[in-house]
Design a protein around this motif. Structure first.
Motif, PDB file in Angstrom:
ATOM      1  N   MET A 198      -5.572   3.641   2.084  1.00 43.55           N
ATOM      2  CA  MET A 198      -5.608   2.177   2.038  1.00 43.55           C
ATOM      3  C   MET A 198      -6.495   1.696   0.883  1.00 43.55           C
ATOM      4  O   MET A 198      -6.167   0.742   0.184  1.00 43.55           O
ATOM      5  CB  MET A 198      -6.145   1.615   3.363  1.00 43.55           C
ATOM      6  CG  MET A 198      -5.300   1.935   4.559  1.00 43.55           C
ATOM      7  SD  MET A 198      -3.735   1.067   4.567  1.00 43.55           S
ATOM      8  CE  MET A 198      -4.259  -0.475   5.272  1.00 43.55           C
TER       9      MET A 198
ATOM     10  N   ASN B  11      -4.658   2.136  -2.284  1.00 43.06           N
ATOM     11  CA  ASN B  11      -3.661   1.077  -2.455  1.00 43.06           C
ATOM     12  C   ASN B  11      -4.309  -0.226  -2.891  1.00 43.06           C
ATOM     13  O   ASN B  11      -3.789  -0.941  -3.743  1.00 43.06           O
ATOM     14  CB  ASN B  11      -2.911   0.848  -1.136  1.00 43.06           C
ATOM     15  CG  ASN B  11      -1.840   1.896  -0.925  1.00 43.06           C
ATOM     16  OD1 ASN B  11      -1.360   2.492  -1.888  1.00 43.06           O
ATOM     17  ND2 ASN B  11      -1.476   2.142   0.314  1.00 43.06           N
ATOM     18  N   GLU B  12      -5.462  -0.498  -2.280  1.00 38.83           N
ATOM     19  CA  GLU B  12      -6.167  -1.738  -2.614  1.00 38.83           C
ATOM     20  C   GLU B  12      -6.578  -1.715  -4.080  1.00 38.83           C
ATOM     21  O   GLU B  12      -6.400  -2.681  -4.816  1.00 38.83           O
ATOM     22  CB  GLU B  12      -7.399  -1.853  -1.720  1.00 38.83           C
ATOM     23  CG  GLU B  12      -7.894  -3.255  -1.546  1.00 38.83           C
ATOM     24  CD  GLU B  12      -9.029  -3.292  -0.525  1.00 38.83           C
ATOM     25  OE1 GLU B  12     -10.026  -3.915  -0.842  1.00 38.83           O
ATOM     26  OE2 GLU B  12      -8.906  -2.666   0.545  1.00 38.83           O
TER      27      GLU B  12
ATOM     28  N   THR C 281       2.207  -0.774  -3.498  1.00 35.20           N
ATOM     29  CA  THR C 281       0.904  -0.850  -2.828  1.00 35.20           C
ATOM     30  C   THR C 281       0.942  -1.872  -1.691  1.00 35.20           C
ATOM     31  O   THR C 281       0.356  -1.638  -0.635  1.00 35.20           O
ATOM     32  CB  THR C 281      -0.232  -1.208  -3.816  1.00 35.20           C
ATOM     33  OG1 THR C 281       0.155  -2.363  -4.544  1.00 35.20           O
ATOM     34  CG2 THR C 281      -0.528  -0.070  -4.742  1.00 35.20           C
TER      35      THR C 281
ATOM     36  N   GLU D  65       2.977  -0.152   1.112  1.00 31.28           N
ATOM     37  CA  GLU D  65       2.281   0.948   1.779  1.00 31.28           C
ATOM     38  C   GLU D  65       1.027   0.483   2.504  1.00 31.28           C
ATOM     39  O   GLU D  65       0.584   1.124   3.438  1.00 31.28           O
ATOM     40  CB  GLU D  65       1.985   2.065   0.785  1.00 31.28           C
ATOM     41  CG  GLU D  65       3.284   2.677   0.295  1.00 31.28           C
ATOM     42  CD  GLU D  65       3.152   4.002  -0.390  1.00 31.28           C
ATOM     43  OE1 GLU D  65       2.027   4.361  -0.766  1.00 31.28           O
ATOM     44  OE2 GLU D  65       4.186   4.672  -0.555  1.00 31.28           O
ATOM     45  N   ALA D  66       0.471  -0.634   2.067  1.00 32.04           N
ATOM     46  CA  ALA D  66      -0.691  -1.168   2.780  1.00 32.04           C
ATOM     47  C   ALA D  66      -0.246  -2.035   3.953  1.00 32.04           C
ATOM     48  O   ALA D  66      -1.069  -2.590   4.667  1.00 32.04           O
ATOM     49  CB  ALA D  66      -1.551  -1.980   1.822  1.00 32.04           C
TER      50      ALA D  66
ATOM     51  N   LYS E 254       1.170  -4.804   3.717  1.00 32.64           N
ATOM     52  CA  LYS E 254       0.860  -6.205   3.440  1.00 32.64           C
ATOM     53  C   LYS E 254       2.094  -7.000   3.046  1.00 32.64           C
ATOM     54  O   LYS E 254       2.030  -7.902   2.230  1.00 32.64           O
ATOM     55  CB  LYS E 254      -0.184  -6.290   2.323  1.00 32.64           C
ATOM     56  CG  LYS E 254      -1.576  -5.897   2.786  1.00 32.64           C
ATOM     57  CD  LYS E 254      -2.566  -6.011   1.666  1.00 32.64           C
ATOM     58  CE  LYS E 254      -3.942  -5.565   2.136  1.00 32.64           C
ATOM     59  NZ  LYS E 254      -4.859  -5.342   1.037  1.00 32.64           N
TER      60      LYS E 254
END
Lengths: 382, 216
Positions: A145, A148-149, A208, A211-212, A214
């Protein structure tokens, strides 16, 4: 019969009739079973009477000697084939009793205790390993995470300056008459590279975010054919802006499904633009659709170089591209198919590819019709 | 962690689970646990109202000779395979950078209660080290030296191991006088609470909730 003999007889009867734990067998001097108790039946799980000694015990090295063991009141560890199919090892005491030989089996209590301790220890170690594995998984998830951030932030912050470089390249190319041929070729290269970097950054932002976790689906009832029209329009041009030949037998009836229009178009567009990228100029890319009662199947077929089986398995993972070069020389970010997969999976669907080297490829996805919303193809928007 | 806290286990679900647990039907038990986790049941509720309640009930059935030790072992083994189903959530909480060692005493082979204690503290963000069943006191002391926890939890399920517990406490207190110890377990239903609570730095926790409050 004297008192000792009576006592012996009593214990023999007790073992023979009552014991459910201690197997007792009575052999003749010739080694044939004359009698046994219930525990023996339970252990061997077979008809025992009149069977021979060697038929019951695992006597691999042929060293067993019933008569000698009985004469020596010998205690011997012996393995037997049990009813369950698993061999069991018991300590057998062999005793001569008048004209017969008694074989009394006992489980090794110490061995059983050791076994229980070993099982407990193993269980404890497994338990701790499982806990450690889950702890590490959670840590990996946290790090993923964080990655990804970081990627998302980096991609977001880089997009603006690279977008500016691209815009300046475009402005310079608008005045190409005032630039020398050498400089023009440099600026065109800068233009192509900055355009690729923008695509890469946009894909990174998509991946990202996906995968997060979001991104969310904005589900609405949509007319699917109109969305496919949009995807063909957007994905049907090669990077040089030349319109590719795309064929689709558009259904005459509209088809409504509940889905996220933007993400559906993005997934379909990615497959179409990939097919265009790997097709020779002038080659036809076919879009095919199947509208089933419970799902929609969307396929894009090209006549490109095709993909070997071992490569196909990696295609839908991040940063993987096929061995073949695109016909336009355009670079691939290796993220497009990953994005398609994630977008389709978010709709509860699946993705796949059929391909053979030299025979082109067919990339497809299927999206199920929502359980609560049945498809409608009557031409009337529900 | 899981946010929905209103998922409840119905009595008929619980009774069916208990029957399956004693009947050795792991898959059926796992199905209910999987369903509850997918419904985002509160994990502490799952631990206390399903795992703990059923194991307590099985313990009572065994003590009153209504089930055999074999049945009790099967139920325990199944429960131990169900606990890890919650681990992806148990171990995903933010760390609070506090360490605890959770252990059973020597000769104490019932480790599931201790494991649940470790999991509950793990959910609260503690870094736990679970020592498990029949832990020799020497191993415990070595672990305390290596892991350097700020708390030790000792579990006792069977009352006739009480002296072993007192010996372990004594040895830990001798080596680490300031290290707080929390004790608990089914054995205390038969007494002994006053014996441990008279020892400075030793606290008795009668429930998982009380344990959480004492641990802080």
């Amino acid at each position: 019969m004297n008192d000792t003999a009576k006592a012996d007889s009593f214990w023999l009867s007790y073992f023979m009739a009552e014991s459910r734990v201690t197997p007792v067998l009575i052999f003749s001097s010739e080694g044939v079973i004359l009698g046994h108790n219930a525990a023996a039946t339970q252990l061997f799980g077979t008809t025992l009477l009149e069977r021979g000694f060697e038929a019951l015990f695992l006597n691999f090295d042929r060293s067993a000697n019933l008569v000698r063991w009985a004469d020596e009141s010998h205690c011997q560890k012996l393995s037997v084939a049990t009813a369950s199919g698993f061999p069991a090892t018991l300590n057998f005491s062999f005793l001569r009793f008048e004209e017969v030989i008694l074989a009394i089996g006992e489980y090794d209590g110490e061995e059983m205790r050791d076994l229980r301790t070993a099982l407990l220890t193993t269980n404890q170690q497994m338990s701790n390993l499982t806990r450690e594995l889950h702890r590490k998984n959670a840590e990996l998830h946290r790090l993923g995470m964080l990655k990804n951030e970081f990627l998302g932030m980096a991609a977001h912050d880089l997009r603006s300056p690279i977008g500016n470089i691209y815009q300046f390249c475009q402005l310079l190319l608008d005045d190409k008459d005032e630039i020398s041929e050498t400089h023009l070729s440099w600026i065109e290269t800068m233009n192509d590279l900055s355009e690729f970097m923008l695509t890469l950054l946009n894909d990174l932002l998509d991946v990202t975010a996906i995968e997060a976790g979001k991104f969310s689906l904005h589900l609405e009832k949509q007319e699917v054919c109109k969305l496919i029209d949009q995807a063909i329009l957007l994905g049907g041009r090669n990077p040089k802006g030349i319109k590719a030949k795309i064929r689709w037998e558009r259904p005459t009836q509209p088809f409504y499904m509940v889905l996220d229009a933007q993400k559906f178009v993005q997934a379909a567009c990615n497959l179409i633009s990939n097919a265009v990228k790997y097709s020779n100029p002038g080659e036809i890319v076919r879009v095919e659709t199947e509208f089933h009662p419970h799902y929609l199947r969307f396929m894009v077929k090209d006549h490109g170089p095709g993909i070997a089986l071992q490569e196909q398995k990696r295609l839908f993972t991040s940063y993987q591209t096929g061995a073949a070069n695109s016909q336009t020389g355009e670079k691939s970010t290796g993220l497009g198919l990953r994005i398609v997969k994630k977008l389709v999976e978010a709709h509860g669907g699946t993705t796949g590819v059929y391909s053979e080297p030299g025979s082109g490829s067919c990339f497809w996805f299927e999206i199920p019709v929502s359980q609560t919303e049945k498809p409608c193809s009557t031409g009337e928007k529900p | 962690m899981n946010s929905h806290r209103n998922v409840r286990i119905q009595e008929d679900q619980y009774q069916a689970y208990l029957a399956d647990l004693m009947g050795g039907k792991r898959q059926s038990c796992a199905k209910l646990v999987d369903h509850l986790i997918s419904e985002k049941v509160d994990l502490k509720y799952l631990y206390t109202e399903l795992f703990q309640r059923s194991m307590y009930e099985i313990g009572v059935l065994w003590e009153s000779n209504r089930i055999s030790v074999a049945t009790e072992h099967i139920a325990t083994a199944i429960t131990e395979t169900l606990l890890p189903m919650a681990y992806p959530l148990v171990f995903s909480t933010s760390r609070i950078h506090r360490r605890v060692v959770v252990s059973c005493t020597p000769n104490e082979y019932h480790q599931i209660g201790a494991k649940m204690v470790a999991d509950i503290l793990e959910m609260k963000g503690w870094d736990t080290l679970f020592m498990g069943a029949d832990t020799p006191v020497e191993s415990l002391l070595t672990t305390l030296e290596d892991f350097k926890p700020e708390l030790v939890c000792l579990s006792l399920s069977v009352f006739f191991n009480f002296n072993a517990l007192l010996e372990v406490i004594q040895m830990v207190k001798t080596a680490y006088p300031k290290l707080p110890i929390i004790v608990g377990g089914q054995a205390f239903l038969h007494g002994g609470r006053d014996l441990v609570e008279n020892i400075p730095g030793v606290t008795y926790a009668s429930t998982l909730k009380e344990l959480e409050e004492i641990a802080g």
